[in-house]
Design a protein around this motif. Structure first.
Motif, short mmCIF file in Angstrom:
data_model
loop_
_atom_site.label_atom_id
_atom_site.label_comp_id
_atom_site.label_asym_id
_atom_site.label_seq_id
_atom_site.Cartn_x
_atom_site.Cartn_y
_atom_site.Cartn_z
N TYR A 54 -3.93 -7.87 -4.64
CA TYR A 54 -4.99 -7.19 -3.64
C TYR A 54 -4.50 -5.70 -3.58
O TYR A 54 -4.99 -5.04 -3.07
N VAL A 55 -3.43 -5.30 -4.57
CA VAL A 55 -3.12 -3.87 -4.44
C VAL A 55 -4.09 -3.18 -5.63
O VAL A 55 -3.77 -3.66 -6.84
N SER A 56 -4.82 -2.35 -5.24
CA SER A 56 -5.83 -1.94 -6.35
C SER A 56 -4.93 -0.68 -7.24
O SER A 56 -5.32 -0.38 -8.26
N GLY A 57 -4.12 -0.17 -6.51
CA GLY A 57 -3.12 0.85 -7.32
C GLY A 57 -2.60 1.88 -6.25
O GLY A 57 -2.50 1.63 -5.23
N VAL A 58 -2.50 3.22 -6.82
CA VAL A 58 -2.07 4.13 -6.10
C VAL A 58 -2.97 5.48 -6.19
O VAL A 58 -3.77 5.55 -7.25
N ILE A 59 -3.07 6.05 -4.99
CA ILE A 59 -3.83 7.40 -4.93
C ILE A 59 -2.87 8.69 -4.50
O ILE A 59 -1.70 8.28 -3.94
N ASN A 60 -3.14 9.93 -4.87
CA ASN A 60 -2.42 11.07 -4.29
C ASN A 60 -3.22 11.50 -3.21
O ASN A 60 -4.27 11.82 -3.34
N LEU A 61 -2.43 11.48 -2.00
CA LEU A 61 -2.86 12.05 -0.63
C LEU A 61 -2.21 13.25 -0.28
O LEU A 61 -1.20 13.27 0.16
N ARG A 62 -2.87 14.27 -0.77
CA ARG A 62 -2.18 15.72 -0.45
C ARG A 62 -0.74 15.69 -0.85
O ARG A 62 0.23 16.12 -0.33
N GLY A 63 -0.41 15.17 -2.13
CA GLY A 63 1.08 14.99 -2.58
C GLY A 63 1.85 13.93 -2.44
O GLY A 63 2.82 13.86 -2.86
N ALA A 64 1.14 13.02 -1.77
CA ALA A 64 1.85 11.93 -1.26
C ALA A 64 1.10 10.72 -2.03
O ALA A 64 -0.08 10.60 -2.29
N VAL A 65 1.92 9.73 -2.73
CA VAL A 65 1.57 8.80 -3.49
C VAL A 65 1.65 7.62 -2.42
O VAL A 65 2.64 7.08 -2.11
N ILE A 66 0.20 6.93 -2.24
CA ILE A 66 0.13 5.96 -1.41
C ILE A 66 -0.53 4.66 -2.07
O ILE A 66 -1.30 5.03 -2.80
N PRO A 67 -0.05 3.59 -1.73
CA PRO A 67 -0.72 2.24 -2.33
C PRO A 67 -2.25 2.29 -1.73
O PRO A 67 -2.45 2.45 -0.53
N VAL A 68 -3.23 1.60 -2.44
CA VAL A 68 -4.44 1.01 -1.86
C VAL A 68 -4.67 -0.19 -1.98
O VAL A 68 -4.57 -0.92 -3.02
N LEU A 69 -4.84 -0.90 -0.78
CA LEU A 69 -5.22 -2.37 -0.81
C LEU A 69 -6.52 -2.70 -0.79
O LEU A 69 -7.32 -2.09 0.00
N ASP A 70 -6.94 -3.59 -1.87
CA ASP A 70 -8.29 -4.10 -1.80
C ASP A 70 -8.35 -5.10 -0.74
O ASP A 70 -7.99 -6.17 -0.48
N LEU A 71 -9.09 -4.61 0.69
CA LEU A 71 -8.93 -5.73 1.84
C LEU A 71 -9.61 -6.88 1.71
O LEU A 71 -9.37 -7.85 2.26
N ARG A 72 -10.88 -6.71 0.91
CA ARG A 72 -11.44 -7.93 0.56
C ARG A 72 -10.63 -9.02 0.14
O ARG A 72 -10.62 -10.08 0.45
N ASN A 73 -9.97 -8.77 -1.24
CA ASN A 73 -9.21 -9.21 -1.81
C ASN A 73 -8.03 -9.96 -0.84
O ASN A 73 -7.53 -11.17 -0.89
N ARG A 74 -7.57 -9.06 -0.04
CA ARG A 74 -6.43 -9.22 0.71
C ARG A 74 -6.59 -10.42 1.48
O ARG A 74 -5.79 -11.33 2.14
N LEU A 75 -7.83 -10.56 2.16
CA LEU A 75 -8.22 -11.49 3.42
C LEU A 75 -8.98 -12.69 2.38
O LEU A 75 -9.40 -13.57 3.38
N GLY A 76 -8.93 -12.84 1.30
CA GLY A 76 -9.09 -13.88 0.60
C GLY A 76 -10.85 -14.07 0.38
O GLY A 76 -11.38 -14.99 0.45
N LEU A 77 -11.51 -12.91 0.45
CA LEU A 77 -12.97 -12.87 0.46
C LEU A 77 -13.55 -12.36 -1.05
O LEU A 77 -14.69 -12.12 -1.07
N GLY A 78 -12.61 -12.60 -1.90
CA GLY A 78 -13.08 -12.14 -3.45
C GLY A 78 -12.63 -10.50 -3.55
O GLY A 78 -11.95 -10.10 -2.78
N ARG A 79 -12.80 -10.39 -4.78
CA ARG A 79 -12.18 -9.02 -5.28
C ARG A 79 -13.35 -7.75 -5.04
O ARG A 79 -14.61 -8.26 -5.13
N THR A 80 -13.08 -6.76 -4.65
CA THR A 80 -13.91 -5.66 -4.49
C THR A 80 -14.40 -4.92 -5.96
O THR A 80 -13.19 -4.57 -6.69
#
Length: 154
Positions: free
Chosen positions: A49-75
Motif C-alpha cells: 500500500y506504499v506507492s513510494g516517496v515524493i519530495n515535499l520541499r526538500g523532505a522525502v515523505i512516503p505516499v500511501l495508496d489509501l484505497r489499497n490500505r483500506l482493502g478496496l483495491g489498488r489505485t
C-alpha cells in the motif's frame, strides 16, 4: 474556565474525501496540505500500500495508496487524484485519494460507533460513522493507517 476549549470539544472540523466511491473523513488538524497528484518513486521492501516517496520541499515523505490500505483495491493514479499530506505525531505522509470533497464542522455527538463487523483492520482504521444528509462518512484514524515503525531495542 476556557470557553474556547469547551466549544472545540463539541464541534469538530473535518475534511472529507472519496475513495472507491465511498466517503471518508479525517480531522482537519492532521492535514498539512493538499497537493495534486505527482508520481511517487517506488521503494523496495515496502508494504504494497506504499506507492513510494515524493519530495515535499526538500523532505522525502512516503505516499500511501489509501484505497489499497483500506482493502478496496489498488489505485491507478491519474491527474484527477489528490495527495493529502497529513501529520501524525512526528510523522508526515501523503495519502493518495480519489478526490477531496469538502471541509465542514460537525457536532461530535452526531458520530455513531462503527458496527462490529468481525474485521480487526476495519475496527482499527474507522473509529466513527457520520450519517448526514443521506450519506455515510467513515472517520479514519490517521495513526492507524501509517506503516508500523521499526522499533529498536534500547
Amino acid at each position: 474556565m476556557n470557553d474556547t476549549a469547551a466549544s472545540s470539544d463539541a464541534v469538530l472540523e473535518l475534511i472529507s474525501f472519496e475513495i472507491a466511491e465511498q466517503e471518508f473523513c479525517i480531522d482537519i488538524r492532521t492535514v498539512r496540505e493538499i497537493r495534486g497528484w505527482t508520481p511517487a518513486t517506488p521503494m523496495p521492501q515496502t508494504p504494497d500500500y506504499v506507492s513510494g516517496v515524493i519530495n515535499l520541499r526538500g523532505a522525502v515523505i512516503p505516499v500511501l495508496d489509501l484505497r489499497n490500505r483500506l482493502g478496496l483495491g489498488r489505485t491507478d493514479p491519474s491527474s484527477r487524484h489528490v495527495t493529502v499530506v497529513v501529520q501524525h505525531e512526528d510523522r508526515i505522509v501523503g495519502l493518495l485519494v480519489d478526490g477531496v470533497q469538502e471541509t465542514f464542522q460537525v457536532e461530535a455527538s452526531l458520530f455513531k460507533p462503527p458496527p462490529a463487523m468481525g474485521s480487526t483492520a476495519t475496527d482499527r482504521f474507522v473509529d466513527a460513522i457520520l450519517p448526514m444528509e443521506g450519506r455515510m462518512l467513515s472517520r479514519l484514524v490517521v495513526g492507524a493507517l501509517l506503516p508500523a515503525e521499526q522499533r529498536h531495542a534500547a
